[in-house]
Motif scaffolding. Structure first.
Motif, mmCIF file in Angstrom:
data_model
loop_
_atom_site.group_PDB
_atom_site.id
_atom_site.type_symbol
_atom_site.label_atom_id
_atom_site.label_comp_id
_atom_site.label_asym_id
_atom_site.label_seq_id
_atom_site.Cartn_x
_atom_site.Cartn_y
_atom_site.Cartn_z
ATOM 1 N N GLU A 93 -45.058 66.006 29.726
ATOM 2 C CA GLU A 93 -46.355 66.674 29.739
ATOM 3 C C GLU A 93 -47.316 66.090 28.703
ATOM 4 O O GLU A 93 -48.507 65.957 28.959
ATOM 5 C CB GLU A 93 -46.184 68.171 29.480
ATOM 6 N N ASP A 94 -46.802 65.686 27.540
ATOM 7 C CA ASP A 94 -47.671 65.201 26.474
ATOM 8 C C ASP A 94 -47.563 63.696 26.229
ATOM 9 O O ASP A 94 -48.140 63.180 25.273
ATOM 10 C CB ASP A 94 -47.388 65.949 25.182
ATOM 11 N N ALA A 95 -46.862 62.972 27.100
ATOM 12 C CA ALA A 95 -46.717 61.522 26.902
ATOM 13 C C ALA A 95 -46.356 60.824 28.211
ATOM 14 O O ALA A 95 -45.654 61.388 29.042
ATOM 15 C CB ALA A 95 -45.632 61.239 25.865
ATOM 16 N N GLN A 96 -46.876 59.617 28.364
ATOM 17 C CA GLN A 96 -46.554 58.786 29.523
ATOM 18 C C GLN A 96 -46.462 57.336 29.067
ATOM 19 O O GLN A 96 -47.197 56.914 28.187
ATOM 20 C CB GLN A 96 -47.655 58.823 30.572
ATOM 21 N N VAL A 97 -45.575 56.598 29.689
ATOM 22 C CA VAL A 97 -45.529 55.155 29.522
ATOM 23 C C VAL A 97 -45.539 54.562 30.929
ATOM 24 O O VAL A 97 -44.729 54.931 31.770
ATOM 25 C CB VAL A 97 -44.275 54.677 28.754
ATOM 26 N N LEU A 98 -46.504 53.670 31.160
ATOM 27 C CA LEU A 98 -46.636 53.016 32.452
ATOM 28 C C LEU A 98 -46.474 51.515 32.259
ATOM 29 O O LEU A 98 -47.175 50.920 31.442
ATOM 30 C CB LEU A 98 -48.017 53.284 33.058
ATOM 31 N N ASN A 99 -45.558 50.920 32.986
ATOM 32 C CA ASN A 99 -45.509 49.462 33.035
ATOM 33 C C ASN A 99 -46.638 49.008 33.942
ATOM 34 O O ASN A 99 -46.998 49.693 34.899
ATOM 35 C CB ASN A 99 -44.179 48.963 33.598
ATOM 36 N N ILE A 100 -47.188 47.867 33.646
ATOM 37 C CA ILE A 100 -48.146 47.243 34.547
ATOM 38 C C ILE A 100 -47.423 46.052 35.147
ATOM 39 O O ILE A 100 -46.908 45.197 34.429
ATOM 40 C CB ILE A 100 -49.424 46.814 33.810
ATOM 41 N N VAL A 101 -47.335 46.052 36.472
ATOM 42 C CA VAL A 101 -46.575 45.020 37.167
ATOM 43 C C VAL A 101 -47.490 44.252 38.114
ATOM 44 O O VAL A 101 -48.519 44.761 38.561
ATOM 45 C CB VAL A 101 -45.382 45.617 37.944
ATOM 46 N N ASP A 102 -47.088 43.020 38.420
ATOM 47 C CA ASP A 102 -47.845 42.222 39.386
ATOM 48 C C ASP A 102 -47.287 42.450 40.792
ATOM 49 O O ASP A 102 -46.394 43.278 40.992
ATOM 50 C CB ASP A 102 -47.845 40.738 39.001
ATOM 51 N N ASP A 103 -47.818 41.722 41.754
ATOM 52 C CA ASP A 103 -47.391 41.926 43.142
ATOM 53 C C ASP A 103 -45.955 41.489 43.413
ATOM 54 O O ASP A 103 -45.401 41.778 44.465
ATOM 55 C CB ASP A 103 -48.358 41.257 44.117
ATOM 56 N N LYS A 104 -45.320 40.828 42.452
ATOM 57 C CA LYS A 104 -43.905 40.450 42.562
ATOM 58 C C LYS A 104 -43.018 41.405 41.768
ATOM 59 O O LYS A 104 -41.855 41.123 41.524
ATOM 60 C CB LYS A 104 -43.711 39.014 42.090
ATOM 61 N N ASN A 105 -43.609 42.524 41.311
ATOM 62 C CA ASN A 105 -42.930 43.548 40.522
ATOM 63 C C ASN A 105 -42.464 43.040 39.158
ATOM 64 O O ASN A 105 -41.526 43.565 38.571
ATOM 65 C CB ASN A 105 -41.766 44.168 41.295
ATOM 66 N N LYS A 106 -43.129 42.030 38.635
ATOM 67 C CA LYS A 106 -42.838 41.498 37.303
ATOM 68 C C LYS A 106 -43.728 42.227 36.289
ATOM 69 O O LYS A 106 -44.938 42.344 36.487
ATOM 70 C CB LYS A 106 -43.134 39.999 37.255
ATOM 71 N N ALA A 107 -43.127 42.742 35.218
ATOM 72 C CA ALA A 107 -43.892 43.438 34.184
ATOM 73 C C ALA A 107 -44.806 42.447 33.459
ATOM 74 O O ALA A 107 -44.357 41.396 33.000
ATOM 75 C CB ALA A 107 -42.948 44.102 33.195
ATOM 76 N N VAL A 108 -46.094 42.780 33.395
ATOM 77 C CA VAL A 108 -47.066 41.918 32.722
ATOM 78 C C VAL A 108 -47.805 42.673 31.611
ATOM 79 O O VAL A 108 -48.676 42.116 30.955
ATOM 80 C CB VAL A 108 -48.080 41.315 33.726
ATOM 81 N N GLY A 109 -47.444 43.940 31.394
ATOM 82 C CA GLY A 109 -48.080 44.726 30.341
ATOM 83 C C GLY A 109 -47.605 46.168 30.395
ATOM 84 O O GLY A 109 -46.679 46.507 31.125
ATOM 85 N N TYR A 110 -48.267 47.012 29.597
ATOM 86 C CA TYR A 110 -47.897 48.424 29.549
ATOM 87 C C TYR A 110 -49.098 49.255 29.120
ATOM 88 O O TYR A 110 -50.081 48.742 28.579
ATOM 89 C CB TYR A 110 -46.759 48.661 28.545
ATOM 90 N N MET A 111 -49.020 50.550 29.358
ATOM 91 C CA MET A 111 -49.952 51.526 28.814
ATOM 92 C C MET A 111 -49.150 52.727 28.364
ATOM 93 O O MET A 111 -48.154 53.091 29.013
ATOM 94 C CB MET A 111 -50.987 51.960 29.848
ATOM 95 N N ALA A 112 -49.575 53.338 27.275
ATOM 96 C CA ALA A 112 -48.923 54.550 26.768
ATOM 97 C C ALA A 112 -49.993 55.593 26.481
ATOM 98 O O ALA A 112 -51.049 55.271 25.929
ATOM 99 C CB ALA A 112 -48.142 54.230 25.498
ATOM 100 N N PHE A 113 -49.726 56.824 26.885
ATOM 101 C CA PHE A 113 -50.621 57.955 26.671
ATOM 102 C C PHE A 113 -49.874 58.999 25.860
ATOM 103 O O PHE A 113 -48.771 59.399 26.238
ATOM 104 C CB PHE A 113 -51.020 58.597 28.004
ATOM 105 N N LEU A 114 -50.472 59.431 24.773
ATOM 106 C CA LEU A 114 -49.888 60.479 23.947
ATOM 107 C C LEU A 114 -50.948 61.540 23.697
ATOM 108 O O LEU A 114 -52.095 61.206 23.386
ATOM 109 C CB LEU A 114 -49.429 59.913 22.597
ATOM 110 N N THR A 115 -50.596 62.801 23.844
ATOM 111 C CA THR A 115 -51.538 63.864 23.521
ATOM 112 C C THR A 115 -50.986 64.689 22.372
ATOM 113 O O THR A 115 -49.787 64.965 22.301
ATOM 114 C CB THR A 115 -51.825 64.777 24.727
ATOM 115 N N GLU A 116 -51.896 65.061 21.494
ATOM 116 C CA GLU A 116 -51.563 65.899 20.342
ATOM 117 C C GLU A 116 -52.747 66.827 20.119
ATOM 118 O O GLU A 116 -53.836 66.375 19.770
ATOM 119 C CB GLU A 116 -51.311 65.042 19.100
#
Length: 93
Positions: free
Chosen positions: A12-35
């Motif tokens: 509920e208070d945090a998310q981590v998303l991988n960013i992947v390309d069209d070959k499903n290879k991880a090319v980055g990330y995003m993280a959301f934290l709420t406080e």
């Protein structure tokens, strides 16, 4: 190159998303934290060639999160290939 979010971790208070390309290879990330009334967004993408695609992917996602909890102040630091990405949510209608 097309890029997509791939959820890695979700609470509920945090998310981590991988960013992947069209070959499903991880090319980055995003993280959301709420406080309390603040949301912190951190992200990094390694490929400079998808700078605008990254902005186009992230902006509606952040706008959607801001609509779910409009009282949140959003603080973000996003980079693509080491260059900071500015996302302007104020101009959303």
């Amino acid at each position: 190159m097309q890029i997509y979010f791939s959820p890695e971790f979700f609470k509920e208070d945090a998310q981590v998303l991988n960013i992947v390309d069209d070959k499903n290879k991880a090319v980055g990330y995003m993280a959301f934290l709420t406080e309390g009334q603040k949301m912190y967004v951190y992200g990094q993408l390694q490929e400079e060639g998808v700078f605008e695609d990254f902005k186009d992917l992230v902006k509606p996602y952040l706008a959607g999160l801001s609509k779910v909890k409009p009282e949140l102040e959003v603080y973000s630091y996003l980079t693509v290939g080491g260059k900071k990405v500015e996302i302007d949510l104020e101009n959303e209608s």
